[in-house]
Structures are given as structure tokens and as C-alpha cells.
Design a protein around this motif. Structure first.
Motif, PDB file in Angstrom:
ATOM      1  N   LEU A  68      64.283  37.368  26.903  1.00 53.80           N
ATOM      2  CA  LEU A  68      65.441  37.875  27.637  1.00 53.80           C
ATOM      3  C   LEU A  68      66.176  36.555  28.330  1.00 53.80           C
ATOM      4  O   LEU A  68      65.575  35.812  28.923  1.00 53.80           O
ATOM      5  CB  LEU A  68      65.357  39.082  28.483  1.00 53.80           C
ATOM      6  N   ILE A  69      67.427  36.683  28.383  1.00 54.79           N
ATOM      7  CA  ILE A  69      68.290  35.649  29.031  1.00 54.79           C
ATOM      8  C   ILE A  69      69.191  36.636  29.934  1.00 54.79           C
ATOM      9  O   ILE A  69      70.038  37.429  29.575  1.00 54.79           O
ATOM     10  CB  ILE A  69      69.142  34.818  28.119  1.00 54.79           C
ATOM     11  N   THR A 120      79.570  30.217  34.316  1.00 54.36           N
ATOM     12  CA  THR A 120      78.454  31.255  34.030  1.00 54.36           C
ATOM     13  C   THR A 120      77.370  30.417  33.680  1.00 54.36           C
ATOM     14  O   THR A 120      77.256  29.281  33.108  1.00 54.36           O
ATOM     15  CB  THR A 120      78.921  32.161  32.798  1.00 54.36           C
ATOM     16  N   LEU A 121      76.223  30.817  34.038  1.00 53.32           N
ATOM     17  CA  LEU A 121      75.178  30.127  33.760  1.00 53.32           C
ATOM     18  C   LEU A 121      73.803  31.105  33.141  1.00 53.32           C
ATOM     19  O   LEU A 121      73.847  32.273  33.610  1.00 53.32           O
ATOM     20  CB  LEU A 121      74.267  29.451  35.109  1.00 53.32           C
ATOM     21  N   TYR A 122      73.130  30.489  32.319  1.00 48.37           N
ATOM     22  CA  TYR A 122      71.980  31.375  31.583  1.00 48.37           C
ATOM     23  C   TYR A 122      70.651  30.955  32.144  1.00 48.37           C
ATOM     24  O   TYR A 122      70.285  30.024  32.055  1.00 48.37           O
ATOM     25  CB  TYR A 122      72.278  31.138  30.233  1.00 48.37           C
ATOM     26  N   ALA A 123      70.100  32.223  32.688  1.00 50.41           N
ATOM     27  CA  ALA A 123      68.803  32.109  33.442  1.00 50.41           C
ATOM     28  C   ALA A 123      67.671  32.683  32.272  1.00 50.41           C
ATOM     29  O   ALA A 123      67.992  33.907  32.041  1.00 50.41           O
ATOM     30  CB  ALA A 123      68.627  32.806  34.780  1.00 50.41           C
ATOM     31  N   TYR A 124      66.611  32.037  32.157  1.00 46.00           N
ATOM     32  CA  TYR A 124      65.514  32.258  31.295  1.00 46.00           C
ATOM     33  C   TYR A 124      64.340  32.741  32.150  1.00 46.00           C
ATOM     34  O   TYR A 124      63.390  33.413  31.431  1.00 46.00           O
ATOM     35  CB  TYR A 124      64.935  31.098  30.425  1.00 46.00           C
ATOM     36  N   HIS A 183      65.612  29.281  36.360  1.00 51.24           N
ATOM     37  CA  HIS A 183      65.249  28.245  35.334  1.00 51.24           C
ATOM     38  C   HIS A 183      66.512  28.223  34.476  1.00 51.24           C
ATOM     39  O   HIS A 183      66.396  29.552  33.599  1.00 51.24           O
ATOM     40  CB  HIS A 183      63.990  28.492  34.947  1.00 51.24           C
ATOM     41  N   ILE A 184      67.243  27.404  34.371  1.00 49.01           N
ATOM     42  CA  ILE A 184      68.645  27.607  33.446  1.00 49.01           C
ATOM     43  C   ILE A 184      68.705  26.706  32.429  1.00 49.01           C
ATOM     44  O   ILE A 184      68.055  25.392  32.498  1.00 49.01           O
ATOM     45  CB  ILE A 184      69.742  27.708  34.370  1.00 49.01           C
ATOM     46  N   THR A 185      69.594  26.929  31.507  1.00 46.74           N
ATOM     47  CA  THR A 185      69.849  25.889  30.366  1.00 46.74           C
ATOM     48  C   THR A 185      71.129  25.164  31.257  1.00 46.74           C
ATOM     49  O   THR A 185      71.761  25.484  32.206  1.00 46.74           O
ATOM     50  CB  THR A 185      70.688  26.530  29.279  1.00 46.74           C
ATOM     51  N   TYR A 186      71.228  23.766  30.746  1.00 45.39           N
ATOM     52  CA  TYR A 186      71.977  23.234  31.471  1.00 45.39           C
ATOM     53  C   TYR A 186      72.522  21.711  30.425  1.00 45.39           C
ATOM     54  O   TYR A 186      71.660  21.317  29.637  1.00 45.39           O
ATOM     55  CB  TYR A 186      71.823  22.278  32.852  1.00 45.39           C
ATOM     56  N   HIS A 198      69.919  26.095  24.717  1.00 41.76           N
ATOM     57  CA  HIS A 198      69.163  27.188  24.472  1.00 41.76           C
ATOM     58  C   HIS A 198      67.690  26.895  24.996  1.00 41.76           C
ATOM     59  O   HIS A 198      66.836  27.511  24.713  1.00 41.76           O
ATOM     60  CB  HIS A 198      68.601  27.325  22.862  1.00 41.76           C
ATOM     61  N   ILE A 199      67.457  25.810  25.702  1.00 41.80           N
ATOM     62  CA  ILE A 199      66.185  25.382  26.409  1.00 41.80           C
ATOM     63  C   ILE A 199      66.477  25.149  27.976  1.00 41.80           C
ATOM     64  O   ILE A 199      67.311  24.168  28.375  1.00 41.80           O
ATOM     65  CB  ILE A 199      65.632  24.245  25.842  1.00 41.80           C
ATOM     66  N   PRO A 200      65.914  26.255  28.747  1.00 43.16           N
ATOM     67  CA  PRO A 200      65.985  25.713  30.146  1.00 43.16           C
ATOM     68  C   PRO A 200      65.465  24.454  30.597  1.00 43.16           C
ATOM     69  O   PRO A 200      64.072  24.241  30.304  1.00 43.16           O
ATOM     70  CB  PRO A 200      65.029  27.226  30.761  1.00 43.16           C
TER      71      PRO A 200
END
Length: 157
Positions: A88-89, A122-126, A134-137, A142-144
Motif C-alpha cells: 500500500l502507498i 503530493t508525496l507518496y509514503a510506503y 518513508h517516501i519516494t523522492y 517507485h522505491i522509497p
């Protein structure tokens, strides 16, 4: 008419508490993940999803997620995918009193700053590590690889 208004208000209120959550396929072997008609491994396969494919989570049923999946052609499918086929993200939006958030390479206020993001980004947290997400950047969609402090963001609604 009154009943219709009450029903509409109910759905609006129910939707306020949920953040946007996505499911992304992560396979350990070369096979594809199956998007199924029902929450069962014997159910009809609607589509085969590759690594990093996925969609918005509508609901969870046991070990299955019911997702909205968009094919490359633009066609939208709704189906079930087993939780073991990915992760989940959660989506967050930068919302800091300073107008920006520091993105760090380690989950610590002493960690090296990887960059900054303005309010509204917008940030995507894994995953979570204490008070850090822990986010992608950057070049890693696709990888935090980086972290942001929870106090600098709010869940996207």
C-alpha cells in the motif's frame, strides 16, 4: 428530495475520513499479478498486472484489496488483488507553517537534507519509521529512498 439530500450528505461525510491509498504490484519472481473479479484465487482473471502496476484502493476484504485499475488504453477495471502481491502507498500533501518541508535521507532531524518541497506538493509514503514517513523522492518514483517528518504533511483526502 429530502431523503436524497440526506443520502448525499452521508456519502460526503463518509468520504472525509479516508485518505487516498494505492496498491502497487511488487513481485519477487517473473510472474504477473492477477486482478480478479472476486476476492478468491479461483475467480475469473480480469487483467494481469506487472511490477509497479496498481490502482486506487476502494476497500479491503480480508486479504484482498478491491482496486480501481486503469489500463494503458485508458480503460478502467475494478477488481480484487491479493495483499501478498504488492504493498500500500498512502498519499500526503506538504502542509507546513514554514511553507515547505525538508526531505531527508535518514529519518532524523539531523539527517542530510535531500531537498525541500513546497506546501501543496503530493508525496507518496510506503512506510512509517516512528514520526517519519518513508517516501519516494526525485528519480525514484517507485522505491522509497527519503523521509519527511509527519508534522510537515497531512493525509491527502
Amino acid at each position: 428530495m429530502r431523503n436524497l439530500m440526506l443520502i448525499a450528505m452521508f456519502f460526503v461525510l463518509c468520504s472525509l475520513g479516508f485518505s487516498k491509498t494505492y496498491f502497487e504490484v511488487d513481485l519477487n519472481d517473473s510472474s504477473l499479478a492477477n486482478l480478479r473479479e472476486k476476492a478468491s484465487s479461483s475467480s475469473k482473471i480480469l487483467a494481469e498486472l506487472d511490477v509497479f502496476d496498481g490502482g486506487e484502493v476502494i476497500k479491503k476484504e480480508g486479504n484482498w484489496y478491491y482496486i480501481k485499475y486503469r489500463r494503458e488504453s485508458g480503460e478502467i477495471l475494478y477488481g480484487y488483488i491479493h495483499k501478498n502481491q504488492g504493498y500500500l502507498i498512502e498519499t500526503y500533501v506538504v502542509s507546513s507553517k514554514d511553507g515547505y518541508a525538508n526531505i531527508r535521507w535518514e529519518p532524523s532531524s539531523n539527517g542530510q537534507i535531500a531537498g525541500t518541497e513546497k506546501n501543496g506538493t503530493t508525496l507518496y509514503a510506503y512506510d512509517e519509521k516512528g514520526e517519519w514517513l518513508h517516501i519516494t523522492y526525485g528519480d525514484s518514483p517507485h522505491i522509497p529512498v527519503a523521509y519527511v517528518h509527519k508534522s510537515q504533511v497531512k493525509k491527502e483526502k
